[in-house]
Design an enzyme around this catalytic site. Structure first.
Site, PDB file in Angstrom:
ATOM      1  N   GLU A 130     -12.697   4.551   5.937  1.00 53.78           N
ATOM      2  CA  GLU A 130     -12.734   3.805   7.115  1.00 53.78           C
ATOM      3  C   GLU A 130     -13.731   4.050   8.317  1.00 53.78           C
ATOM      4  O   GLU A 130     -14.054   3.224   9.075  1.00 53.78           O
ATOM      5  CB  GLU A 130     -11.475   3.809   8.119  1.00 53.78           C
ATOM      6  CG  GLU A 130      -9.942   3.290   7.273  1.00 53.78           C
ATOM      7  CD  GLU A 130      -8.912   4.017   7.930  1.00 53.78           C
ATOM      8  OE1 GLU A 130      -8.775   5.279   7.769  1.00 53.78           O
ATOM      9  OE2 GLU A 130      -8.022   3.365   8.107  1.00 53.78           O
TER      10      GLU A 130
ATOM     11  N   GLN B 170       0.820  -1.348   0.100  1.00 53.88           N
ATOM     12  CA  GLN B 170      -0.127   0.100  -0.193  1.00 53.88           C
ATOM     13  C   GLN B 170       0.848   1.175   0.070  1.00 53.88           C
ATOM     14  O   GLN B 170       0.398   2.394  -0.177  1.00 53.88           O
ATOM     15  CB  GLN B 170      -1.045   0.085   1.235  1.00 53.88           C
ATOM     16  CG  GLN B 170      -1.847  -1.003   1.326  1.00 53.88           C
ATOM     17  CD  GLN B 170      -2.582  -1.295   2.670  1.00 53.88           C
ATOM     18  OE1 GLN B 170      -3.021  -2.269   3.071  1.00 53.88           O
ATOM     19  NE2 GLN B 170      -3.118  -0.204   2.848  1.00 53.88           N
TER      20      GLN B 170
ATOM     21  N   ARG C 159      -8.441  -1.381   8.491  1.00 50.58           N
ATOM     22  CA  ARG C 159      -9.338  -0.385   8.375  1.00 50.58           C
ATOM     23  C   ARG C 159      -9.418   0.632   9.639  1.00 50.58           C
ATOM     24  O   ARG C 159     -10.330   0.828  10.187  1.00 50.58           O
ATOM     25  CB  ARG C 159     -10.616  -0.861   7.842  1.00 50.58           C
ATOM     26  CG  ARG C 159     -11.067  -0.130   6.838  1.00 50.58           C
ATOM     27  CD  ARG C 159     -12.417  -0.665   6.010  1.00 50.58           C
ATOM     28  NE  ARG C 159     -12.953   0.265   5.042  1.00 50.58           N
ATOM     29  CZ  ARG C 159     -13.679  -0.082   4.288  1.00 50.58           C
ATOM     30  NH1 ARG C 159     -14.030  -1.323   4.004  1.00 50.58           N
ATOM     31  NH2 ARG C 159     -14.044   0.721   3.189  1.00 50.58           N
ATOM     32  N   CYS C 160      -8.317   1.203   9.860  1.00 48.18           N
ATOM     33  CA  CYS C 160      -8.269   1.989  11.060  1.00 48.18           C
ATOM     34  C   CYS C 160      -7.197   3.166  10.901  1.00 48.18           C
ATOM     35  O   CYS C 160      -6.186   2.676  10.406  1.00 48.18           O
ATOM     36  CB  CYS C 160      -8.055   1.373  12.283  1.00 48.18           C
ATOM     37  SG  CYS C 160      -6.364   0.316  12.166  1.00 48.18           S
TER      38      CYS C 160
HETATM   39  N1  MCN Z   1     -13.737   9.492  -1.833  1.00 48.47           N
HETATM   40  C1  MCN Z   1     -14.710  10.670  -2.316  1.00 48.47           C
HETATM   41  N2  MCN Z   1     -15.121  11.746  -1.337  1.00 48.47           N
HETATM   42  C2  MCN Z   1     -14.808  12.051  -0.402  1.00 48.47           C
HETATM   43  C3  MCN Z   1     -13.921  11.114   0.317  1.00 48.47           C
HETATM   44  C4  MCN Z   1     -13.411   9.858  -0.483  1.00 48.47           C
HETATM   45  O1  MCN Z   1     -15.145  10.445  -3.468  1.00 48.47           O
HETATM   46  N3  MCN Z   1     -15.079  12.892   0.406  1.00 48.47           N
HETATM   47  C5  MCN Z   1     -13.456   8.508  -2.469  1.00 48.47           C
HETATM   48  C6  MCN Z   1     -11.843   8.756  -2.755  1.00 48.47           C
HETATM   49  O2  MCN Z   1     -11.561   9.450  -3.699  1.00 48.47           O
HETATM   50  C7  MCN Z   1     -11.502   7.192  -3.034  1.00 48.47           C
HETATM   51  C8  MCN Z   1     -12.358   6.451  -1.886  1.00 48.47           C
HETATM   52  O3  MCN Z   1     -13.603   7.435  -1.733  1.00 48.47           O
HETATM   53  O4  MCN Z   1     -11.794   6.814  -4.142  1.00 48.47           O
HETATM   54  C9  MCN Z   1     -11.790   6.405  -0.802  1.00 48.47           C
HETATM   55  O5  MCN Z   1     -11.054   7.609  -0.226  1.00 48.47           O
HETATM   56  P1  MCN Z   1     -10.174   7.846   1.202  1.00 48.47           P
HETATM   57  O6  MCN Z   1     -11.060   7.935   2.125  1.00 48.47           O
HETATM   58  O7  MCN Z   1      -9.455   9.021   0.945  1.00 48.47           O
HETATM   59  O8  MCN Z   1      -9.334   6.608   1.485  1.00 48.47           O
HETATM   60  P2  MCN Z   1      -8.272   5.940   0.966  1.00 48.47           P
HETATM   61  O9  MCN Z   1      -8.341   6.232  -0.672  1.00 48.47           O
HETATM   62  O10 MCN Z   1      -6.854   6.681   1.627  1.00 48.47           O
HETATM   63  O11 MCN Z   1      -8.164   4.663   1.144  1.00 48.47           O
HETATM   64  C10 MCN Z   1      -7.652   3.857   2.317  1.00 48.47           C
HETATM   65  C11 MCN Z   1      -8.903   3.423   3.054  1.00 48.47           C
HETATM   66  C12 MCN Z   1      -8.491   2.198   4.139  1.00 48.47           C
HETATM   67  S1  MCN Z   1      -7.312   2.965   4.877  1.00 48.47           S
HETATM   68  C13 MCN Z   1      -8.545   0.960   4.142  1.00 48.47           C
HETATM   69  S2  MCN Z   1      -7.888   0.076   5.192  1.00 48.47           S
HETATM   70  C14 MCN Z   1      -9.472   0.485   3.172  1.00 48.47           C
HETATM   71  C15 MCN Z   1     -10.525   1.515   2.722  1.00 48.47           C
HETATM   72  O12 MCN Z   1      -9.852   2.713   2.201  1.00 48.47           O
HETATM   73  N4  MCN Z   1      -9.291  -0.641   2.452  1.00 48.47           N
HETATM   74  C16 MCN Z   1      -9.782  -0.912   1.194  1.00 48.47           C
HETATM   75  N5  MCN Z   1     -11.324   1.058   1.623  1.00 48.47           N
HETATM   76  C17 MCN Z   1     -10.819  -0.158   1.066  1.00 48.47           C
HETATM   77  N6  MCN Z   1     -11.726  -0.292  -0.264  1.00 48.47           N
HETATM   78  C18 MCN Z   1     -11.651  -1.412  -0.916  1.00 48.47           C
HETATM   79  N7  MCN Z   1     -12.035  -1.905  -1.987  1.00 48.47           N
HETATM   80  N8  MCN Z   1     -10.387  -1.884  -0.871  1.00 48.47           N
HETATM   81  C19 MCN Z   1      -9.467  -1.826   0.519  1.00 48.47           C
HETATM   82  O13 MCN Z   1      -8.534  -2.460   0.523  1.00 48.47           O
HETATM   83 CU1  CUM Z   2      -5.001   0.566   9.285  1.00 55.21          CU
HETATM   84  S1  CUM Z   2      -5.821  -0.077   7.657  1.00 55.21           S
HETATM   85 MO1  CUM Z   2      -5.913   1.106   6.203  1.00 55.21          MO
HETATM   86  O1  CUM Z   2      -5.338   2.091   7.286  1.00 55.21           O
HETATM   87  O2  CUM Z   2      -4.754   0.691   5.079  1.00 55.21           O
END
Ligand code: MCN
Ligand code: CUM
Length: 796
Positions: free
Chosen positions: A740, A223, A370-371
């Site tokens: 998350e 990641q 997921r935290c």
């Molecule tokens: N998004 C959006 N509008 C927002 C916030 C987010 O449209 N206001 C969209 C983003 O552009 C992105 C998605 O939602 O496409 C998730 O965005 P974000 O909250 O920024 O999270 P990350 O992209 O950093 O993803 C990490 C988070 C984590 S830490 C875990 S653990 C997890 C999760 O995402 N693992 C996943 N969701 C998952 N979903 C899938 N399918 N697979 C994983 O491994």
């Molecule tokens: Cu701690 S699970 Mo996500 O932060 O990749």
């Protein structure tokens, strides 16, 4: 036409654009590590320890070497001779790559074999003879801290007990004063069981060291590719420009693919030694028993309360089980992640947290799944304590939360542990949720049902969580500051390629990042390619975890688009033959203020950048932006669950789940809803069925999907989703993270609902998972059911 309408057409902000990556995924054309086949590639398998704690007295590899097709057999002793038997962890500890002196958890890597195919390698692993001298296993913090407990980390100088750290944060004296003034003190002891992220794709790597170019290419399930490159450069002392980390399509990460695992390291070493590509693909049991776990933490919480429902102070102590090596991936200056983000949505004058971490004979873990660095545990404890306190006071649980929420006009708000929250409409989210579930009607229905001997319950969980670590003042991992970057190149025909240092694992970055560019530049999202995961081409970034991508990399995407727009504006002025100050912007087009019909499109500007730039202007239309966020983003979630518990069996059924999420401006509402549904499903899994546990010998129960349960579509409840939008005040497009939220806030809503249903028994707590037999035990005995579920072992 309004800008908003135009925007949806081109797939900009707010468009529920279909995920472009799914074009290849649903055709079976995703390219995962295991799909990659390189010429002359060899295969690696790992021999794992069957015992949780034992001294290694001998390892005989001669039979393995004798098997035709075996190219290399590695043991800890051989690694030690090259000073590679141990590697540093992300939390300033050390971790064995291959065991030398002792094995410290079941499933620990003891030896590995590289062979012409994976079957030969597996057979050769079985031909290795290891003699162990068993030692007593420690499987929980109580045992770890007991007088005379065996020392797990006797490899470390100055380590005389099994304590990893003692840490504290908050205002101890102020909290004592708050408790002295309390009308009532509500206490609760909780356990959040060990769980596993369990992505469908397990971990794996292909290391390819080419002696002729001195270049090391590693395709791997990570990641955070740039952090891996830095780690390889610093630990293996290879020059950074000669290392290329490629993270191709990932079949889910969920935190499991953040840490550095011995398998990656050994495949790299094997490739360097053999000068051939070496592939390692972990099997499901290997993944479940040896890779990064989540949770496994005990809490003792106390709340100082005033009779009218005001919370005066909170005291918390946690004991966390880190397994044999402290390898948590978290900002370096915190020992227990962002646990102290707890109670951030409530206005609480004083709080104090003490945290103790211990070593046990379990696989290392402590952050994944997921935290945002222990936030899942923090919010679970918070919302379980909130419900217990409301019950102790005899105040309605929704009303109790409302009375203590930080008010909309109180921002920015300093939390009792020092975080700065900056925006939210907590009361409104709660109202939307209560309205949606029909709160007052349900309470009546519940009373009616009780008369017929039926047990209905309602659980609420409300929380704000810190997403987007971080600002470089406060957040670093091993000294590397936490920020991100994006690079945008607009080609001459107005199409573009965008690259970031984040790494999607299923979250849909290829879709949503293009939407941000579309919003900023008016280039249709369909004209923008998004690429992540290759350190040779992507600009630097800290990777995707802790829902930091939208808050940090997503912000960089907006900022780089603005830089490109600034240059396009100069090109427009040149094309329109006016000065820059006379130019206005609307989505996708510059025009002359005094003559709005006189304009040029962003595509025309792009062409001019390659064909008709003004004298003295550097050609081309591209840029890079590094983004160091001023603060975290603080999304809010309100989850409300209703259940019916069967008093005869302890089985509970979910009646309804209402989720109200405020993640600020939504880039792609459909993707956001997908994230919330997935997150709620994981929350339901943890509350109802999912746990890793260990018997007295340290055998991991949960090494397969018969023991470690994932809810299928059959068990998964339906979800009713609602939204409130409070834009982040500092994020360039007002977005907050969301990936998350539902996993973090969800579990307490399910647990609170079941406990609400059986409240008349006087039971205050059943620890997760709320398996029917545990609920039944609570119902029949009227006592709490605490701790990790006991394991039946026939040989105990
Ligand atoms: N998004 C959006 N509008 C927002 C916030 C987010 O449209 N206001 C969209 C983003 O552009 C992105 C998605 O939602 O496409 C998730 O965005 P974000 O909250 O920024 O999270 P990350 O992209 O950093 O993803 C990490 C988070 C984590 S830490 C875990 S653990 C997890 C999760 O995402 N693992 C996943 N969701 C998952 N979903 C899938 N399918 N697979 C994983 O491994
Ligand atoms: Cu701690 S699970 Mo996500 O932060 O990749």
């Amino acid at each position: 036409m309004t800008q908003a309408r135009d925007e949806i057409k081109i797939g900009g902000l707010g468009a529920s654009r279909k995920r472009v990556e799914d074009n290849r995924f649903i055709r079976g054309r995703g390219r995962y590590v295991d799909d990659i086949v390189l010429p002359r590639m060899l295969h690696m398998e790992i021999l794992r320890s069957p015992l949780a704690h034992a001294r290694i007295t001998s390892i005989d590899v001669s039979k393995a070497w004798a098997i035709p097709g075996v190219r290399l057999v590695l043991t800890g002793e051989m690694m030690a001779s090259r000073n590679l038997a141990w590697m540093p962890t992300l939390s300033y500890d050390t971790q064995a790559v291959l065991a030398t002196d002792k094995v410290r958890f079941q499933g620990q890597e003891v030896a590995c074999v590289v062979a012409d195919d994976p079957y030969i390698a597996k057979d050769a692993c079985e031909a290795i003879v290891v003699e162990y001298e068993p030692l007593p296993a420690i499987v929980n913090p109580q045992q770890a801290m007991a007088e005379g407990a065996p020392l797990i980390r006797d490899d470390k100088e100055n380590q005389h007990d099994n304590v990893v750290f003692n840490w504290e944060v908050g205002d101890s004296d102020g909290t004592d004063r708050a408790f002295a003034q309390a009308d009532l003190v509500s206490t609760l002891e909780l356990h959040y069981p060990r769980s596993h992220p369990s992505p469908i794709e397990c971990c794996g790597s292909i290391a390819d060291f080419d002696r002729s170019t001195s270049k090391l290419t590693v395709y791997m399930t990570t990641q955070a590719p740039h952090i891996i490159r830095a780690a390889v450069a610093l630990v293996a002392e290879l020059p950074e420009h000669m290392i290329r980390i490629v993270s191709p399509d990932l079949g889910g990460g969920f935190g499991n693919k953040v840490p550095v695992y011995p398998g990656y390291v050994m495949s790299i070493l094997a490739s360097i030694l053999l000068e051939r590509p070496v592939k390692w693909i972990e099997d499901k049991t290997g993944n479940l028993i040896s890779t990064g776990f989540g949770r496994d933490i005990y809490l003792r919480g106390e709340m100082a309360l005033r009779q009218d429902g005001k919370i005066l102070g909170v005291r918390m102590h946690t004991d966390s089980d880190h397994g044999a090596f402290f390898s948590d991936a978290q900002p370096s200056k915190f020992k227990i992640g962002l646990m102290h983000s707890t109670f951030a949505c409530y206005d609480i004058p004083a709080a104090h947290l003490t945290a103790r971490g211990v070593y046990t004979n379990k696989a290392p873990g402590g952050v994944a799944y997921r935290c945002s660095f222990r936030v899942t545990e923090a919010m679970f404890f918070q919302e379980r304590m909130m419900q217990a306190a409301a019950d102790d006071l005899g105040i309605d649980q929704a009303e109790f939360r409302r009375r203590n929420f930080v008010r909309d006009d109180d921002f920015p708000h300093r939390t009792p542990f020092g975080f700065l929250t900056d925006s939210g409409q907590y009361g409104k989210c709660l109202d939307v949720g209560l309205q949606a579930i029909g709160y007052q009607e349900f309470l009546k229905e519940k009373e009616e049902a009780k008369k017929q001997g039926r047990l209905l319950g309602i659980g609420i969980s409300t929380m704000t969580e810190p997403l987007g670590a971080g600002n470089s003042r406060e957040y670093d991992i091993l000294g590397i500051k936490m920020f991100d970057s994006a690079e945008l190149r607009v080609h001459m025909t107005g199409k573009a390629i965008l690259r970031t240092g984040a790494k999607t694992q299923g979250q849909g970055h290829e879709t949503t990042w293009a939407q941000i560019v579309a919003h900023e530049l008016g280039i249709p999202a369909a004209d923008i390619t998004v690429e992540e995961g290759d350190t040779d081409t992507a600009p630097f970034g800290m990777g995707t975890y802790a829902s930091r991508s939208t808050p940090v990399a997503g912000a960089a995407v907006a900022m780089v688009s603005r830089k490109v727009r600034a240059k396009a504006r100069k090109l427009a002025a040149h094309l329109l033959e006016v000065s820059e100050e006379d130019i206005e912007w609307e989505l996708g087009r510059f025009y002359v203020r005094s003559a709005p019909d006189h304009g040029v499109t962003i595509q025309e500007c792009a062409m001019a950048a390659y064909s008709n730039m003004p004298d003295g202007m550097e050609p081309g239309l591209e840029n890079v932006a590094y983004y160091d966020p001023p603060n975290l983003t603080w999304p809010f979630g309100c989850y409300i669950v209703t259940v019916e518990v069967d008093p005869q069996t302890g089985v509970w059924d979910v009646l309804r789940v209402v989720a109200v999420d405020d993640c600020g401006v939504r880039i792609n509402p459909m993707i956001v809803e997908g994230q919330i549904m997935g997150g709620l499903t994981e929350a339901y899994a943890m509350a109802s069925m999912q746990f890793m546990t260990f018997d007295a010998q340290g055998n991991c129960v949960g090494s397969n999907y018969m023991d470690y349960l994932l809810p299928t579509a059959w068990e998964t409840p339906g979800y009713e989703l609602h939204e409130v939008v409070t834009p982040s005040p500092h994020h360039p497009i007002g977005a907050k993270g969301v990936g998350e939220c539902a996993t973090v806030g969800g579990p307490a809503a399910f647990v609170n609902a079941v406990l609400d249903a059986i409240k008349d028994t006087g039971v205050r707590n059943i620890d997760m998972p709320l398996l029917p037999d545990r609920v039944f035990e609570a119902l029949t005995t009227g006592r709490d059911v605490s701790g990790a579920p006991p394991v039946r072992t026939d040989d105990q």
